[in-house]
Design a protein around this motif. Structure first.
Motif, mmCIF file in Angstrom:
data_model
loop_
_atom_site.group_PDB
_atom_site.id
_atom_site.type_symbol
_atom_site.label_atom_id
_atom_site.label_comp_id
_atom_site.label_asym_id
_atom_site.label_seq_id
_atom_site.Cartn_x
_atom_site.Cartn_y
_atom_site.Cartn_z
ATOM 1 N N GLU A 92 3.722 -2.395 9.528
ATOM 2 C CA GLU A 92 2.987 -1.125 9.531
ATOM 3 C C GLU A 92 1.917 -1.121 8.447
ATOM 4 O O GLU A 92 0.840 -0.558 8.635
ATOM 5 N N MET A 93 2.238 -1.737 7.324
ATOM 6 C CA MET A 93 1.280 -1.787 6.222
ATOM 7 C C MET A 93 0.001 -2.504 6.664
ATOM 8 O O MET A 93 -1.093 -2.168 6.223
ATOM 9 N N LEU A 94 0.171 -3.490 7.551
ATOM 10 C CA LEU A 94 -1.007 -4.213 8.025
ATOM 11 C C LEU A 94 -1.708 -3.472 9.160
ATOM 12 O O LEU A 94 -2.687 -3.958 9.717
ATOM 13 N N GLY A 95 -1.177 -2.324 9.505
ATOM 14 C CA GLY A 95 -1.874 -1.491 10.483
ATOM 15 C C GLY A 95 -1.311 -1.571 11.900
ATOM 16 O O GLY A 95 -1.951 -1.132 12.840
ATOM 17 N N GLN A 139 1.567 -0.439 14.490
ATOM 18 C CA GLN A 139 2.616 0.571 14.692
ATOM 19 C C GLN A 139 3.970 -0.094 14.990
ATOM 20 O O GLN A 139 4.056 -1.000 15.793
ATOM 21 N N ARG A 166 -6.019 2.649 8.165
ATOM 22 C CA ARG A 166 -5.773 2.074 6.841
ATOM 23 C C ARG A 166 -6.409 0.704 6.631
ATOM 24 O O ARG A 166 -7.049 0.494 5.606
ATOM 25 N N PRO A 167 -6.224 -0.243 7.576
ATOM 26 C CA PRO A 167 -6.779 -1.576 7.308
ATOM 27 C C PRO A 167 -8.277 -1.560 6.991
ATOM 28 O O PRO A 167 -8.708 -2.229 6.052
ATOM 29 N N SER A 198 0.847 -1.193 0.000
ATOM 30 C CA SER A 198 0.000 0.000 0.000
ATOM 31 C C SER A 198 0.877 1.235 0.000
ATOM 32 O O SER A 198 1.941 1.258 0.609
ATOM 33 N N LEU A 207 9.179 -6.290 -1.505
ATOM 34 C CA LEU A 207 8.369 -5.140 -1.182
ATOM 35 C C LEU A 207 9.132 -3.838 -1.401
ATOM 36 O O LEU A 207 8.611 -2.877 -1.975
ATOM 37 N N ILE A 254 8.205 -2.416 7.685
ATOM 38 C CA ILE A 254 7.285 -1.782 6.714
ATOM 39 C C ILE A 254 6.057 -2.656 6.528
ATOM 40 O O ILE A 254 4.918 -2.176 6.511
ATOM 41 N N TYR A 255 6.299 -3.946 6.439
ATOM 42 C CA TYR A 255 5.197 -4.878 6.223
ATOM 43 C C TYR A 255 4.211 -4.839 7.388
ATOM 44 O O TYR A 255 3.003 -4.798 7.196
ATOM 45 N N ILE A 266 -2.326 5.258 10.296
ATOM 46 C CA ILE A 266 -2.020 3.840 10.170
ATOM 47 C C ILE A 266 -3.158 2.979 10.689
ATOM 48 O O ILE A 266 -3.520 1.968 10.082
ATOM 49 N N GLU A 267 -3.760 3.401 11.782
ATOM 50 C CA GLU A 267 -4.829 2.595 12.389
ATOM 51 C C GLU A 267 -6.044 2.524 11.478
ATOM 52 O O GLU A 267 -6.814 1.571 11.528
#
Lengths: 144, 987
Positions: free
Chosen positions: B85-88, B90, A28-29, A17, A106, B82-83, A25-26
């Motif tokens: 954080e990408m999943l939400g 912190q 986004r999912p 993403s 990635l 990064i991965y 961040i919270e």
């Protein structure tokens, strides 16, 4: 203006993403789940553009992989639809030689995206030029 | 998808297998990330994911803290972070390490460090300050790759205040020998311009240099800045028009290196960017626009390859052509181009075509005309997005004539959609259209169901956030409307406003003083132009709002004035009652608390429609000798029987709407006696009667209708539902456009709307004139007029009273309902209403009946009559969509084909002329005409309800019309064909 780019698998799991507008961040999912749900639920014969909140989604499917781009109202949907394809062609060009896959690289996929889109604008579409910095990096890493 | 793309796709085997499980282990270059990703993919629940990521983050935390971790390992760890954080999740502990990696790592590691920073941090993050030195160092590096990545990260994010620290170095790069450095420097400056425009003001001349750079990449990069600058201030950059035109011409002409092509199209995204810039430059500027006409035309012409990307360019080009100062020749070509989009079978292009149309119709609504059929089709498209886009288009072409249909379509869509955002958006538009239409139509012509539907929409639905937002939106917009000049607002709209404010003003919370809405409403009452009907609505709203002390005081004030001498002479009892109620309410705190509980707003109330609570009162009254209640129907019958009572005005049931109508347009005595006698009977024209008796009867005008034909009509307002529809009285002159809605409808099987349409097309048709008996065809109704006498000197014998009237049933037709005889005073006519349908489709049927009547002094007499009715008397237009037509066509079994004569006229296409003739004579509905083919539909009244359909497919074949009829009724195609032949021969 591009708001975000997502790469998602068929199960709806985010593979990559990139946001060009700040989203916590919270949050986004749930946004991603929602966005992906909209796109995955569409039929093949329906158009590749979805209205979502105050913006639009352009999505394109490659086998098990979905690429979804969130864009503002003023953006040209079809040009984004083709931009996605250009991006996929770049990925193909790069990864077919390295024999690897995007999900385990990635970082490199991100480096490629950084060359194509900045601040939500399309800054490069020439495949050779998109890949030039990454190829140079690879070369130097090899030399090390 | 085009063939080209299809091929490319099949040539992507490596990518297509990217996400497959099989390759995962083998392909993984870094096992830890590989394992993490694999682990995530196999997970089945969110909970498991959380557990796994927590574990992973723990392990990352441990590793980054360890002094033994090398930069190479750190790079791999960062990708894992990064991965996560990408999943939400912190991973803020790793931010500092990302910066460290960017500072200390070798090139690839450094790049990943920068990448992690750009993904982890946002532009205002203070961590970014730690990066400034590293960036500065890398910008000055002799290693071009390091310079490159520093410029990349700068153009993504950089602390605004630190720009001066690196600006000179970045500026310097504008003259770098390597194009990639120059290009990235331009993009970095663009970023600076976005976040701190003042910082880069002095280098505008350098931007111009970049625009003229010999490398197309650098030039392209500079266009981002120019697009922004020109958008903000087009006047200052008009001199660039020439350059932009030249660049576009070169690009379109294929002057760029081949690797800028995408699927053989030269730099498409660059073309799009240039077209956007030209649009800003040429907007409202004829001189500048003239400079670009040629290149725009060339763009249109060149983009002829059948590939998505050329359509993307075309779309942009069309937009530009319609944005700059118009040139008719170019507009024509662009319009033609839109046609290709709209007609395309490819759904994405159709979408874009609709979008383009939506854009261009704002300049010229007529551009939608050639695409009407496609638009109608798209409105019924299975894809919601296409539907939605079509509504957007319709929204732009709304005018006074079509607003009703369009708002209806929007409401229809709203009922189906569950998307909150589009609901709110669309409802806003509906509200706007409703308002606009009210303004443009003066409110009096508007269909009453529009405001009603709108109110229902507001009232319905669960009480969630979206609904609340929507209601609040309505309240706010209405409040601001009332704050302006209200004199021009139509009454019906004011009524809508009153209701909405009464129901939902509480949503405004305490942001404004509680009395503000009340004051606005009170102002409405004071204005002279506010009708009594509206006043009653306003008082209703005030009653609902009467809760806060301020409102109570205001209400009391209003009521006192209202009930004072100024108004006491008013005959309007409803208004007085409402004012009285409000008065009592405002004086009695306890009552107020009971009637308007603070918490009870959202509960719907049970309405006792049987009025059982009045039972006690009624029995008391009956005991005291009051007459029992009789329905209007009964009363009317009584009146017919008891001729001794000469109360003719009540002889016909009063139309429900009588109370709300204004007695202006009505039949006057100017009309010829014969015509008068016809039309008065025809519509059961009770307005006429009330007019005649206007001076002696109760004044009903302006009185709110509370008691209906069947007793009390539940006042649904209190139950949070829509108010009783205000039935409009149309002009009794009975033009096809204004059907007499007050006509009694013996058969209730027809929707009112459809009935109107039928009426419009079928009224007055078949008004044959037998000497003494004539038959008028109305929807599913046969009116029989029996004229007693024609000569004037015999008028005294007209007091005949008809005793009985009936129609013999026979094989082909049947009478499904009848009404009692009515006598229309003074017109020597008695009316009786029977509904006749055609049981079996046949070309012609006989209607026979017996009439018995009695003259005041004579013996009972009887007369037989018979009438010949043709099939066409029982035909009605069938309004269906093309899609429904197609479905029906396939399901019908009885068919017939025949060639018919084509009608030729000077002004029309033969097909259109022929279908128009059929439509006119046989009341068929022309569903669609596409090229040389037309589809037509009608239905036959066969019993209660809609009737049976018959579909016609017509194709022009040389000099004749090949007609193919289909119906579920065996004899219908044959009989209808006979009438078609006949109709066309007569034309």
């Amino acid at each position: 203006m591009i708001k975000f780019l997502l790469m998602v698998n068929k199960q709806g799991q985010t593979r990559l993403s990139k946001y060009y507008e700040q989203v916590d961040i919270e949050k986004r999912p749930s946004l991603e789940t929602d966005v992906v749900k909209r796109c995955l639920s569409r039929k093949k014969e329906e158009c590749s553009f979805v209205e979502y909140k105050d913006f639009r989604l352009v999505y394109r499917q490659y086998a098990a992989l979905f690429i979804v781009v969130g864009i503002s109202d003023t953006e040209n949907e079809l040009s984004i639809y083709e931009l996605v394809h250009n991006f996929v062609e770049v990925l193909d060009k790069y990864f077919s030689r390295v024999v690897s896959s995007i999900m385990f690289n990635l970082d490199k996929v991100h480096i490629i995206i950084d060359e194509i889109i900045q601040n939500g604008h399309i800054v490069e579409t020439n495949k050779n030029r998109i890949l030039a910095p990454l190829l140079a990096l690879d070369k130097m890493a090899e030399a090390h | 998808m085009s063939d080209v793309v299809e091929k490319t796709l099949s040539a992507l085997p490596s990518l297509l297998s990217l996400d497959s499980q099989a390759g995962a282990g083998k392909l993984s270059p870094s096992s830890k990330l590989g394992n993490l990703i694999k682990g995530i993919t196999e997970l089945t629940s969110k909970h498991e994911e959380e557990k796994l990521i927590k574990k992973e983050l723990e392990s990352i935390k441990e590793q980054v803290a360890s002094p033994n971790t090398t930069m190479r390992q750190m790079k791999e760890i960062m990708v894992r972070a990064i991965y996560c954080e990408m999943l939400g999740y912190q991973a803020s502990f790793s931010y500092i390490h990302a910066i460290k990696l960017a500072q200390q790592g070798s090139v690839l590691e450094k790049r990943v460090g920068y990448l992690a920073v750009s993904l982890f941090l946002n532009e205002t993050d203070e961590f970014l300050l730690l990066l400034v030195n590293t960036v500065l160092k890398d910008l000055q590096s002799t290693n071009l790759i390091e310079v490159c990545m520093a410029l990349t990260v700068v153009s993504q994010m950089f602390p605004k205040d630190m720009i001066p620290a690196i600006l000179p170095v970045v500026e310097e790069k504008l003259t770098h020998p390597k194009e990639i450095i120059r290009r990235k420097a331009v993009l970095a400056l663009y970023k600076f311009y976005l976040i701190a425009p003042n910082q880069v003001q002095h280098i505008h001349s350098k931007f111009r240099k970049a625009l003229c750079d010999k490398d197309p990449g650098v030039m392209t990069a500079s266009l981002h800045i120019y697009l922004q600058l020109i958008k903000e201030n087009p006047e200052s950059y008009k001199d660039l028009t020439g350059s932009m035109v030249t660049i576009l011409r070169q690009v379109v002409g294929g002057k760029l290196p081949l690797d800028f092509n995408y699927h053989s199209v030269p730099a498409p995204w660059l073309q799009i960017q240039l077209l956007r810039i030209l649009a800003y430059l040429g907007k409202e500027d004829q001189g500048t626009s003239e400079m670009m006409y040629d290149v725009l035309e060339e763009s249109l012409r060149r983009a002829e390859m059948n590939h998505n990307i050329t359509y993307a360019i075309l779309f942009e080009c069309v937009k530009t052509i319609y944005t700059v100062h118009p040139k008719s020749q170019l507009l024509e070509k662009a319009a033609e181009c839109i046609g290709n989009f709209v007609l395309s079978p490819k759904i994405n292009l159709k979408y874009l075509g609709l979008k383009a149309l939506t854009y261009v119709v704002q300049q010229d609504a007529n551009l939608a005309l050639p695409h009407q059929m496609t638009i109608i089709e798209c409105l019924d498209h299975s894809d919601v997005i296409i539907k939605r886009e079509t509504l957007e288009l319709l929204f732009r072409i709304t005018n006074a004539q079509n607003v009703t249909v369009i708002v209806e379509k929007m409401l229809e869509f709203l009922r189906l959609t569950c998307d909150d955002y589009s609901t709110i958006d669309l409802v806003g538009k509906v509200a706007e259209l409703t308002m606009n239409s009210v303004f443009s139509l003066g409110g009096d012509v508007m269909q009453p169901d529009i405001p009603n539907n709108f109110l229902r929409l507001l009232a319905e639905g669960v009480d969630n956030v979206e609904d609340r937002q929507l209601r609040l939106f309505a309240v706010d917009s209405y409040v601001s409307l009332l704050q302006g000049v209200t004199a021009k607002l139509p009454q019906r709209f004011l009524q809508v406003i009153s209701w909405v404010l009464g129901e939902y003003s509480y949503l405004r919370e305490e942001e404004s003083d509680p009395g503000s809405v009340m004051r606005l409403l009170a102002r409405l009452l004071d204005q002279r132009h506010t009708s009594t009907e509206t006043r009653s609505w306003v008082l209703g709203a005030m009653t609902k709002l009467c809760s806060s002390p301020v409102s109570v005081a205001l209400a009391r004030d209003v009521c006192e004035r209202y009930l004072s001498s100024l108004y006491s002479g008013s005959l309007n009892t409803v208004l007085r009652q409402k004012a009285q109620e409000l008065m009592i309410l405002s004086q009695d705190t306890k009552l107020r608390a009971r009637v308007l509980p603070a918490e009870g707003r959202l509960e719907s109330l049970e309405v006792d429609s049987s009025l059982s609570f009045l039972d006690g009162y009624v029995s008391e009254a009956l005991a005291a000798g009051a007459a029992p209640y009789k329905s209007p129907h009964q009363r009317q019958e009584d009146l017919v029987q008891e001729k001794a009572l000469s109360l003719e005005p009540y002889g016909l049931s009063l139309p429900v709407s009588l109370s709300s109508c204004s007695i202006t347009d009505r039949l006057t005595d100017r009309r010829s006696p014969t015509l008068l006698s016809m039309s008065s009977g025809l519509s059961g024209n009770s307005t006429e009667l009330s007019h005649q008796e206007g001076s002696t009867t109760l004044k009903l005008e302006g009185v709110k209708r509370v008691w209906g034909k069947d007793g009390y009509l539940a006042q649904q307002q209190s139950a949070g539902e829509t108010p009783t529809p205000l039935v409009e009285l149309p002009n009794p002159l009975l033009s096809p456009q204004s059907p007499p809605s007050q006509t009694q409808k013996p058969s209730s099987g027809l929707e009112p709307d459809q009935e109107k349409r039928q009426l419009a097309s079928s009224l007055f048709v078949g008004l044959g004139s037998h000497n003494s008996v004539c038959l008028v065809r109305l929807p599913s109704t046969v009116w029989l007029f029996i004229k007693h006498c024609q000569s004037a000197n015999q008028s005294h014998v007209f007091k005949a009273l008809f005793k009985r009237f009936y129609i013999n049933s026979c094989q082909s037709i049947s009478c499904i309902s009848g009404s009692p005889l009515k006598e229309v005073k003074g017109h020597s006519v008695s009316v009786c209403l029977h509904t006749v349908v055609m049981k079996r489709a046949s070309v012609q049927v006989e209607l026979a009946g017996l009439l018995s009547y009695q003259r005041p002094l004579g013996q009972p007499q009887a007369a037989q009559f018979s009438l010949s009715l043709s099939l066409k008397h029982f035909l009605r237009p069938l309004t269906v969509s093309t899609g429904d037509y197609g479905k029906m066509w396939l399901s019908f079994s009885h068919d017939l084909k025949q060639n018919l004569r084509l009608v030729t006229t000077e002004h029309q296409e033969p097909l259109t002329a022929t279908l128009d003739a059929l439509k006119g004579k046989l009341h068929l509905h022309v569903v669609d005409i596409i090229g040389s083919e037309g589809i037509v539909a009608c239905r036959l009244l066969q019993g209660p309800g809609q009737g049976q359909p018959c579909l016609l497919h017509c194709r022009v074949n040389a000099d004749s019309l090949a007609v193919w009829l289909r119906s579920p009724v065996p004899e219908l195609p044959d009989s209808l064909l006979y009438h078609c032949q006949k109709a066309l021969t007569e034309t």
